[in-house]
Design a protein around this motif. Structure first.
Motif, PDB file in Angstrom:
ATOM      1  N   HIS A  24       0.849  -1.204   0.000  1.00  0.00           N
ATOM      2  CA  HIS A  24       0.000   0.000   0.000  1.00  0.00           C
ATOM      3  C   HIS A  24       0.879   1.247   0.000  1.00  0.00           C
ATOM      4  O   HIS A  24       2.059   1.170   0.354  1.00  0.00           O
ATOM      5  CB  HIS A  24      -0.907  -0.011   1.235  1.00  0.00           C
ATOM      6  N   ASP A  27       3.233   1.851   3.358  1.00  0.00           N
ATOM      7  CA  ASP A  27       3.932   0.803   4.111  1.00  0.00           C
ATOM      8  C   ASP A  27       5.439   1.050   4.229  1.00  0.00           C
ATOM      9  O   ASP A  27       6.043   0.763   5.262  1.00  0.00           O
ATOM     10  CB  ASP A  27       3.685  -0.569   3.488  1.00  0.00           C
ATOM     11  N   HIS A 135      -0.425  -7.858   2.217  1.00  0.00           N
ATOM     12  CA  HIS A 135       0.925  -7.985   2.782  1.00  0.00           C
ATOM     13  C   HIS A 135       1.453  -9.405   2.588  1.00  0.00           C
ATOM     14  O   HIS A 135       2.634  -9.602   2.297  1.00  0.00           O
ATOM     15  CB  HIS A 135       0.910  -7.598   4.261  1.00  0.00           C
TER      16      HIS A 135
HETATM   17 ZN   LIG Z   1      -0.171  -2.047   4.008  1.00  0.00          ZN
END
Ligand SMILES: [Zn+2]
Length: 256
Positions: A24, A27, A135
């Motif tokens: 994302h 991150d 993730h």
């Molecule tokens: Zn993330």
């Protein structure tokens, strides 16, 4: 550790190019913003790959998903300016979408062969309680791409290349600590650049959590350096650093 020298792993802070792949748009800063800022300040080329469009991140229901994507793209650039990112790749898979690990790996191979980074960084997909599918898929796809980039797969996507090191942030099994005390304010600023995610009432609590964690890592770093009485006066980030050799048929990697 002797084995790290045998595997050819140099100090993380010495690399001159890093490709940092995040599920994302925020991150990389949360996981490694201090280290990336420190690397960029030392002349390292920092490239970002953002895999998903982040369309479902945050809690603001007054904007459409498409508008949220545009907001987060702008925030990604703002955070990148603070860190010192020199190039952005955006793969634009749907946030929480049904894309596959294989699709992400396939998209990363030509980028790896083009950039030929000394270090690839991403989120640790093997953290025991990591439940976010993006993730899990992205971390695994990055590790697979590091292996596959040096194979004969996809001969039309550049020459095979060796990535010397991979570093996972948000790891439950860190083996490397980086002192980011001098870059802590920049890290927090780069995280807060993602206003749609962090500019809310929870931010002061989050800062407390980040600082508590980073002080613990700083103490662990000093322990690893053999400091007799470790202090928790500074801030550090933690990584699981591995050689590509340790990414396949190498169960001992867990404890290294
Ligand atoms: Zn993330």
């Amino acid at each position: 550790m002797e084995i790290l020298r045998i595997l050819g792993l140099k100090p993380l802070t010495d690399v001159k190019s890093v490709l940092c792949v995040q599920p994302h748009p925020d991150d990389n800063e949360v996981g490694a913003g201090g280290t990336l800022t420190r690397l960029a300040a030392n002349g390292c080329q920092v490239c970002y790959v953002t895999v998903t469009d982040g369309r479902y991140g945050g809690s603001d229901q007054t904007v459409s998903a498409d508008e949220r994507v545009r907001i987060r793209q702008a925030e990604l650039r703002s955070a990148g300016e603070i860190v010192g990112v020199s190039h952005h790749y955006e793969l634009s898979f749907e946030d929480l979408g049904s894309y596959s690990e294989y699709e992400v790996m396939s998209a990363l191979i030509p980028i790896l062969r083009d950039v030929e980074p000394e270090l690839v960084m991403t989120v640790d997909p093997w953290a025991p309680y990591e439940a976010h599918p993006d993730h899990q898929k992205v971390g695994r796809a990055v590790a697979a791409a590091v292996l596959a980039a040096n194979s004969l797969i996809k001969p039309d996507c550049g020459q095979p290349c060796t990535v010397p090191m991979i570093a996972f942030y948000a790891s439950a099994y860190p083996n490397t600590y980086v002192d980011v005390t001098d870059f802590w304010d920049a890290k927090l600023a780069s995280i807060l650049a993602h206003k749609s995610q962090f500019a809310n009432d929870e931010w002061p609590l989050l800062v407390q959590y980040f600082e508590h964690q980073a002080k613990q890592y700083y103490g662990a770093m000093q322990m690893a350096q053999g400091v007799a009485e470790p202090l928790s006066e500074g801030f550090a980030e933690a990584f699981k650093v591995l050689s590509p050799r340790q990414l396949h048929f190498f169960p001992a990697a867990l404890h290294m």
